[in-house]
Structures are given as structure tokens and as C-alpha cells.
Write a protein that holds these residues in place. Structure first.
Motif, PDB file in Angstrom:
ATOM      1  N   ALA A  14     -31.899   8.102  32.770  1.00 41.72           N
ATOM      2  CA  ALA A  14     -31.421   9.475  32.631  1.00 41.72           C
ATOM      3  C   ALA A  14     -31.413   9.948  31.181  1.00 41.72           C
ATOM      4  O   ALA A  14     -31.120  11.116  30.914  1.00 41.72           O
ATOM      5  N   GLY A  15     -31.717   9.041  30.248  1.00 41.90           N
ATOM      6  CA  GLY A  15     -31.795   9.425  28.843  1.00 41.90           C
ATOM      7  C   GLY A  15     -30.574   9.109  28.018  1.00 41.90           C
ATOM      8  O   GLY A  15     -30.532   9.438  26.823  1.00 41.90           O
ATOM      9  N   GLU A  16     -29.564   8.465  28.611  1.00 36.41           N
ATOM     10  CA  GLU A  16     -28.365   8.133  27.846  1.00 36.41           C
ATOM     11  C   GLU A  16     -28.686   7.056  26.808  1.00 36.41           C
ATOM     12  O   GLU A  16     -29.388   6.082  27.098  1.00 36.41           O
ATOM     13  N   GLN A  17     -28.179   7.235  25.614  1.00 40.39           N
ATOM     14  CA  GLN A  17     -28.390   6.276  24.542  1.00 40.39           C
ATOM     15  C   GLN A  17     -27.207   5.302  24.501  1.00 40.39           C
ATOM     16  O   GLN A  17     -26.087   5.705  24.212  1.00 40.39           O
ATOM     17  N   PRO A  66     -22.507   3.036  22.011  1.00 39.22           N
ATOM     18  CA  PRO A  66     -23.089   4.314  22.413  1.00 39.22           C
ATOM     19  C   PRO A  66     -24.238   4.762  21.508  1.00 39.22           C
ATOM     20  O   PRO A  66     -24.273   5.896  21.026  1.00 39.22           O
ATOM     21  N   CYS A  67     -25.194   3.875  21.269  1.00 39.16           N
ATOM     22  CA  CYS A  67     -26.373   4.208  20.471  1.00 39.16           C
ATOM     23  C   CYS A  67     -27.459   3.177  20.763  1.00 39.16           C
ATOM     24  O   CYS A  67     -27.186   2.144  21.384  1.00 39.16           O
ATOM     25  N   ALA A  68     -28.662   3.470  20.317  1.00 44.25           N
ATOM     26  CA  ALA A  68     -29.794   2.570  20.559  1.00 44.25           C
ATOM     27  C   ALA A  68     -29.857   1.540  19.442  1.00 44.25           C
ATOM     28  O   ALA A  68     -30.622   1.657  18.488  1.00 44.25           O
ATOM     29  N   MET A  69     -29.047   0.502  19.560  1.00 47.56           N
ATOM     30  CA  MET A  69     -28.897  -0.500  18.509  1.00 47.56           C
ATOM     31  C   MET A  69     -29.926  -1.611  18.656  1.00 47.56           C
ATOM     32  O   MET A  69     -30.299  -2.003  19.756  1.00 47.56           O
ATOM     33  N   ILE A 101     -31.389   7.007  15.248  1.00 50.02           N
ATOM     34  CA  ILE A 101     -30.600   8.219  15.444  1.00 50.02           C
ATOM     35  C   ILE A 101     -31.495   9.445  15.290  1.00 50.02           C
ATOM     36  O   ILE A 101     -32.590   9.370  14.730  1.00 50.02           O
ATOM     37  N   ASP A 102     -31.032  10.548  15.809  1.00 51.75           N
ATOM     38  CA  ASP A 102     -31.678  11.841  15.616  1.00 51.75           C
ATOM     39  C   ASP A 102     -30.898  12.570  14.545  1.00 51.75           C
ATOM     40  O   ASP A 102     -29.697  12.808  14.703  1.00 51.75           O
ATOM     41  N   GLN A 151     -19.760  15.341  26.412  1.00 52.68           N
ATOM     42  CA  GLN A 151     -20.606  15.977  25.409  1.00 52.68           C
ATOM     43  C   GLN A 151     -21.918  15.234  25.239  1.00 52.68           C
ATOM     44  O   GLN A 151     -22.964  15.847  24.994  1.00 52.68           O
ATOM     45  N   ARG A 152     -21.887  13.914  25.387  1.00 55.77           N
ATOM     46  CA  ARG A 152     -23.141  13.154  25.333  1.00 55.77           C
ATOM     47  C   ARG A 152     -24.055  13.558  26.488  1.00 55.77           C
ATOM     48  O   ARG A 152     -25.257  13.707  26.326  1.00 55.77           O
TER      49      ARG A 152
END
Length: 269
Positions: A89-92, A113-116, A133-134, A147-148
Motif C-alpha cells: 500500500a506504500g507505507e514506509q 516508521p521509515c525505510a531503514m 527520505i523524501d 497523517q502518514r
């Protein structure tokens, strides 16, 4: 001499991340092998101990790990259907599992909560790691779940087009990279807390741990990188960052701690 056939490539195993346990009595590494049925690679964590090798994990998705102590490893994986659906679903997020070295099932340790990527231990439960990160939303990891989800929906709604305002904006194997940065984070593996060390537009190149401090190289840019990095030191005790090299004379490919000194791997023209 036997002629190499196309199917022989499927038999090759590619090793990476060879790392000793803290006491040096065992070593672990990742072995990846092509899987023609799925058109992908399967990777597992293997252990070398007492002159013998054995496979430690079996899911086929384990490609990043770190020793927590001499008896346990932490590795990243998406082992549940819920985790797989969230990723689709695109959640990081990055889920970490803890597995005993000498028997026992892997259990979920914590989630970030990030692409570590791979973690490195600084001291005790404090680790550092690099995450993508973006720069347009550098504090995604701080946002509440609702919000995410809204951020992910907005990204999905705008997936039909891309805005390019820097070069390069694309990378082989990485897709569109415009305003994407590799950031340095500190992570407490006991509580699962984390914080970003580098600025939103800073792109991390290399990291090394020396004397309880974190040395890292990279550069901050807005439209085009110079391929010439500075070196900084982050002190976890004070939370302060100090620049220790700012001549911008070389493209720094790596940092290593050896013999109480910082070794820099770099190239110049």
C-alpha cells in the motif's frame, strides 16, 4: 573443461555483510541466489561457527542484519501478511526481528516508521542507520498513523507524473530519485525510538563508529551534487554535530575505524 551454461548462473551464491559477533567466536553473512521461478533473488542469513556453516533463516527475504549480542541477531523482514499488505500500500516502515543464534524462532523486536537499512551499534541499545527520505516530507517518521496514511494517499494520487528539479533524477535500480536523500538516524533498539541526525537535503555517503562517536561523510545540495563530501562527527551523549573535514577535495566512498583512527576511502581527479 565444461562449458558454462545459462542455467549455471542460478547456482551462484553472492555473499555480503560478513560480520563477526562481538566476542569474535562466530560470523554471520547474507547469501543471495537467483530464483528463476519468481524472477527475483532469495537471500538468507548464514552463520559460520566452530569451523561449520549453517543457515539461520529460511524465509528467503533476509538481506540486512546486525549482531545485538553474542547470542542474538536483529534482521529486517516482512514476515506477516499484514506487513506485506502495508508495504504494498506504500507505507514506509521497517520491521526488525530478533533470532537466537543457537535455536529458537525469530520474534518481532520492534518496528521503525521509515525505510531503514542496516543498523550499526554505537553502544548498548543505541544504534545508527541510514534511511531513505523524501526531502519534501523529511519528518514522515514523526507523523501520526493517520497523517502518514494521508501522505501515502497523496503520493499514490500523483503517481502518474513526476516533478524533476535536480540532476540526477533517476538511478539504475533505484527508479526516480529526485529529492530523495539517504539520511542518518539514531535508533534505540530497546524502545524503538529514533531521530534524524542529518538535514533534509543532506545525502549520506559513509558511516563509521569510533570511540563511541559516529563519523559520517556526505553533502547537502539542492539541485546538483558536487561529488565532494565533508566529514562530520555526531556525539550521541550531547546530540551535537561537528564538521571535522570541509575541504571538498575528494569523493568519499567509505569510512572505517581501525587502530583507533579513522580511515577514509576516497578518490580525486
Amino acid at each position: 573443461m565444461k562449458i558454462l551454461a545459462m542455467d549455471d548462473f542460478y547456482k551462484y551464491r553472492f555473499l555480503s555483510g560478513i560480520t563477526y559477533a562481538p566476542a569474535g567466536k562466530a560470523a554471520a553473512f547474507v547469501a543471495a541466489q537467483a530464483c528463476p521461478e519468481d524472477n527475483t533473488y532469495q537471500s538468507h542469513i548464514w552463520v559460520y561457527e566452530a569451523g561449520k556453516m549453517r543457515r539461520l533463516t529460511g524465509l528467503g527475504q533476509e538481506n540486512s542484519f546486525v549482531w545485538q549480542d553474542d547470542e542474538h541477531l536483529l534482521f529486517t523482514a516482512r514476515r506477516t501478511e499484514s506487513e506485506k499488505k502495508r508495504a504494498q500500500a506504500g507505507e514506509q516502515f521497517t520491521a526488525y526481528y530478533r533470532i537466537p543464534l543457537h535455536g529458537g524462532e525469530a520474534e518481532k523486536a520492534f518496528e521503525l516508521p521509515c525505510a531503514m537499512g542496516a543498523l550499526r551499534q554505537v553502544a548498548g541499545s543505541l544504534y545508527v542507520g541510514a534511511a531513505t527520505i523524501d526531502a519534501a516530507c523529511p519528518d514522515y517518521y514523526k507523523l501520526p498513523k493517520k497523517q502518514r496514511a494521508q501522505t501515502e494517499k497523496e503520493r499514490a494520487d500523483s503517481a502518474d507524473y513526476e516533478v524533476f528539479d535536480e540532476v540526477p533524477f533517476w538511478a539504475n535500480g533505484g527508479g526516480f530519485t529526485n529529492k530523495k536523500r539517504t539520511a542518518l538516524f539514531w535508533v534505540d533498539v530497546t524502545s524503538g525510538r529514533l531521530g534524524r541526525v542529518t538535514a533534509p537535503l543532506f545525502d549520506l555517503q559513509a558511516v563509521a563508529i569510533l570511540g563511541g562517536k559516529v563519523y559520517y561523510a556526505g553533502e547537502e545540495y539542492n539541485t546538483k551534487p558536487t561529488q565532494r563530501q565533508d566529514i562530520f562527527v555526531y556525539d550521541p551523549a550531547s546530540g551535537k554535530v561537528r564538521c571535522v573535514y570541509n575541504r571538498r577535495e575528494a569523493d568519499i566512498a567509505g569510512l572505517e575505524a581501525a587502530g583507533g583512527r579513522l580511515v577514509v576511502v576516497a578518490s580525486t581527479e
